[in-house]
Design a protein around this motif. Structure first.
Motif, short mmCIF file in Angstrom:
data_model
loop_
_atom_site.label_atom_id
_atom_site.label_comp_id
_atom_site.label_asym_id
_atom_site.label_seq_id
_atom_site.Cartn_x
_atom_site.Cartn_y
_atom_site.Cartn_z
N GLY A 74 38.77 56.30 56.00
CA GLY A 74 40.09 55.76 56.36
C GLY A 74 40.03 54.65 57.39
N VAL A 75 38.98 53.81 57.33
CA VAL A 75 38.81 52.72 58.28
C VAL A 75 39.27 51.40 57.65
CG1 VAL A 75 37.10 51.38 59.60
CG2 VAL A 75 36.89 53.87 59.44
N ALA A 76 40.03 50.63 58.40
CA ALA A 76 40.53 49.36 57.89
C ALA A 76 39.37 48.41 57.56
CB ALA A 76 41.46 48.70 58.91
N LEU A 77 39.54 47.63 56.48
CA LEU A 77 38.50 46.72 56.01
C LEU A 77 39.15 45.38 55.67
CD1 LEU A 77 35.64 46.09 55.05
CD2 LEU A 77 36.18 47.22 52.89
N ILE A 78 38.72 44.32 56.35
CA ILE A 78 39.35 43.00 56.18
C ILE A 78 38.32 42.02 55.63
CG2 ILE A 78 40.58 41.12 57.30
CD1 ILE A 78 40.23 44.27 59.29
N PRO A 79 38.49 41.54 54.39
CA PRO A 79 37.58 40.51 53.87
C PRO A 79 37.74 39.22 54.66
CG PRO A 79 38.85 41.56 52.10
CD PRO A 79 39.48 41.97 53.39
N TYR A 80 36.62 38.53 54.90
CA TYR A 80 36.62 37.31 55.71
C TYR A 80 35.85 36.23 54.98
CZ TYR A 80 35.97 34.31 59.86
OH TYR A 80 35.96 33.27 60.75
N GLY A 81 36.49 35.04 54.81
CA GLY A 81 35.84 33.92 54.16
C GLY A 81 35.28 32.94 55.17
N VAL A 82 36.06 31.88 55.49
CA VAL A 82 35.63 30.94 56.52
C VAL A 82 36.63 30.87 57.67
CG1 VAL A 82 34.29 29.54 54.90
CG2 VAL A 82 36.67 28.94 55.36
N GLY A 83 37.68 31.69 57.63
CA GLY A 83 38.60 31.76 58.76
C GLY A 83 39.60 30.62 58.85
N SER A 84 39.90 29.95 57.73
CA SER A 84 40.79 28.78 57.77
C SER A 84 42.24 29.11 57.44
CB SER A 84 40.27 27.70 56.81
OG SER A 84 40.21 28.19 55.48
N SER A 85 42.57 30.38 57.31
CA SER A 85 43.95 30.74 56.95
C SER A 85 44.90 30.43 58.10
CB SER A 85 44.04 32.22 56.59
OG SER A 85 43.58 33.04 57.65
N LEU A 86 46.18 30.29 57.76
CA LEU A 86 47.18 29.80 58.71
C LEU A 86 48.26 30.81 59.07
CD1 LEU A 86 47.62 26.32 57.01
CD2 LEU A 86 46.67 26.69 59.29
N GLU A 87 48.30 31.94 58.41
CA GLU A 87 49.41 32.87 58.61
C GLU A 87 48.97 34.24 59.10
OE1 GLU A 87 52.24 31.67 58.54
OE2 GLU A 87 52.44 30.10 57.04
N GLY A 88 47.80 34.34 59.73
CA GLY A 88 47.35 35.61 60.28
C GLY A 88 46.74 36.55 59.26
N HIS A 89 46.25 36.01 58.14
CA HIS A 89 45.74 36.86 57.05
C HIS A 89 44.61 37.78 57.47
CE1 HIS A 89 47.53 33.38 54.92
NE2 HIS A 89 47.80 34.25 53.97
N LEU A 90 43.72 37.30 58.34
CA LEU A 90 42.49 38.05 58.60
C LEU A 90 42.50 38.78 59.94
CD1 LEU A 90 40.88 36.11 60.79
CD2 LEU A 90 40.41 34.78 58.75
N LEU A 91 43.64 38.79 60.63
CA LEU A 91 43.68 39.48 61.92
C LEU A 91 43.57 40.99 61.71
CD1 LEU A 91 46.48 37.46 63.75
CD2 LEU A 91 44.03 37.00 63.60
N ALA A 92 42.77 41.62 62.55
CA ALA A 92 42.50 43.05 62.41
C ALA A 92 43.60 43.84 63.11
CB ALA A 92 41.13 43.39 62.96
N ILE A 93 44.76 43.87 62.51
CA ILE A 93 45.92 44.48 63.15
C ILE A 93 45.72 45.98 63.36
CG2 ILE A 93 47.20 44.94 61.02
CD1 ILE A 93 49.72 43.88 62.55
N GLU A 94 44.83 46.62 62.56
CA GLU A 94 44.52 48.03 62.75
C GLU A 94 43.03 48.22 63.07
OE1 GLU A 94 46.10 50.64 59.79
OE2 GLU A 94 47.99 49.55 59.64
N GLY A 95 42.42 47.17 63.64
CA GLY A 95 41.00 47.26 63.96
C GLY A 95 40.17 47.38 62.69
#
Length: 470
Positions: A74-95
């Motif tokens: 039950g651990v949050a998992l955030i895919p990460y590309g190059v970090g160029s998104s503009l709307e907070g897509h990759l922020l680890a809001i739940e760690g």
């Protein structure tokens, strides 16, 4: 700057979880502050939200292992590309774990005779086009940043060429996706069309990492045009420029690119890229085809722009001149930031039916003229999409509040015109509040049901796209 009502609320990691990650990945798993901070921020104005760990995947098997492990615990998992998104897509809001896919950077195959290429998710668009240089083919989707193909598929990216070649939605033929529980699925074949089953490819394109982790992408390729020409045309005012675009599109002239820049954006571009463009609203065109068709397109466009008060075209027919202009256009975001050194930017985009474009841009510019902070407007206006860059003092919460009010009115205006809250930036965190107005509660509940079916433990990029309360 207090930029968001979203607060980071990390989930507690189970005992031994990080030890298991580091035991499996060794130096390819990092918990250092610098790495976590880098993977906990993007180009949005939001404060960083750090993951607990960053795993640098080197293979699809690595992605499968991490997905299974996070799903089981039950651990949050955030895919990460190059970090160029503009709307907070990759922020680890739940760690949780940020899964960096840049190591999946192999071009799997190029089938030139079929006009397709298959690449791993970490391959960037420039890398792909460089590898295609000797084939006579190219991949046209160009969001400006040298984004990864996996990230571009996940956000349904488009860009300057979309008016002719479409977006990632039209140009992704098939995907390999790792599901939340670690299964590897292929969404389609390389056939040009199929009537077999649900369209899983379109389900994952634009899902922003919330339904699965894209690890491989098969895309359409196109022949390099025989002739290419570009031109700039300035206008006395914003409305004349946008009305020209509307007529060009309605006449069916197949321009490859038509980009709009307002006076503020032109001024910033001149300063940043050392150009001497006339500082008034302008359109930047590119034409592809045979020499005869390029000439015919350009003549038709030139006639239309002159009818709307456009000045004489400034031609850029040499490759180095075209590249200089398009590089300057792609750098418009960074150029805008220099209008107010030390600022933070809040960027937004909408897309409306082409017939409503002039009205939407005009009303938006009128409101922004009253704002207490500088702004620029640029747009891929050939498909009704434009972007606003608001340059804010990071120590002034009143400016953030005003920018959010302007953004809200812009989005409400676009939706009322039967448009969308975002043409290409994606939803992420920033546009969640508009999903109900655009789609309605019943459609949102269907989306939530899809999410629950594919990710029952809500581990994949949690807190994104769907509003917290439906």
């Amino acid at each position: 700057m207090d930029t968001t009502p979203f607060e980071q609320k990390p989930r507690a990691l189970p005992a031994g979880f990080l030890d298991a990650l580091q035991g499996r990945f060794g130096s390819h798993c990092s918990t250092t502050a610098a790495v976590r901070e880098h993977h906990g921020r993007d180009e949005s104005p939001y404060p960083p939200m750090w993951p607990d760990a960053v795993v640098f995947a080197q293979s699809i098997d690595d992605v499968v292992w991490v997905a299974r492990h996070c799903h089981a615990h039950g651990v949050a998992l955030i895919p990460y590309g190059v970090g160029s998104s503009l709307e907070g897509h990759l922020l680890a809001i739940e760690g949780g774990v940020s899964l960096d896919l840049s190591g999946l950077n192999q071009i799997v195959s190029v089938h030139a005779e079929d006009f397709t290429a298959t690449v791993q998710a970490g391959v960037t668009r420039k890398q792909l086009n460089e590898s295609l240089r000797d084939t006579g083919l190219f991949f046209p989707i160009d969001p400006g940043a040298d984004a990864s193909l996996g990230g571009m598929a996940a956000t349904r990216a488009s860009g300057t060429n979309a008016v002719r070649y479409g977006t990632m939605r039209e140009n992704v033929m098939s995907l390999k996706v790792v599901t939340a529980d670690g299964r590897l699925i292929q969404t389609a074949s390389r056939a040009r069309k199929s009537s077999a089953g649900y369209d899983l490819t379109r389900l994952f394109v634009g899902s922003e990492g919330t339904l699965g982790i894209i690890v491989e992408v098969t895309v359409r390729l196109y022949p390099q045009p025989e002739a290419v020409s570009a031109a700039i045309c300035n206008f006395p005012d914003l409305d004349s420029a946008v009305q020209s675009v509307i007529e060009i599109i309605q006449m069916g002239i197949p321009v490859a690119r038509v980009e709009f820049m307002d006076t503020h954006a032109v001024r910033a571009t001149n300063q940043y890229s050392h150009l001497d463009l006339r500082e008034s609203p302008l359109l930047l065109f590119e034409f592809h085809g045979s020499p005869a068709s390029v000439r015919e397109q350009a003549e038709s466009v030139q006639a239309i722009t002159h009818e709307h008060g456009g000045l004489d075209f400034d031609w850029a027919e040499q490759p180095e001149d075209r590249n200089r202009l398009w590089t300057a256009r792609h750098n418009a975001y960074f150029a805008g930031l220099q209008l107010r050194p030390g600022c933070r930017s809040s960027t937004t985009d909408v897309c409306v039916p082409i017939s409503r474009l002039a009205e939407c841009v005009g009303q938006t510019a009128h409101e922004l003229d009253q704002a207490r902070f500088p702004y620029t407007i640029v747009g891929h206006v050939g498909d009704g999409n434009f972007h606003v860059l608001m340059l804010l003092d990071p120590d002034n919460p009143d400016e953030w509040a005003e920018s959010e009010a302007l953004n809200r009115r812009l989005v409400e205006r676009a939706i009322a015109m039967e448009g969308t809250c975002t043409g290409e930036h994606g939803v992420g965190l920033h546009k969640q509040g508009f999903m109900r107005a655009e789609h309605g509660p019943d459609a949102l509940h269907v989306m939530a049901a899809v999410k629950a079916a594919l990710d029952p433990h809500n581990v994949l990029n949690p807190g994104k796209i769907l509003p917290p309360i439906l």
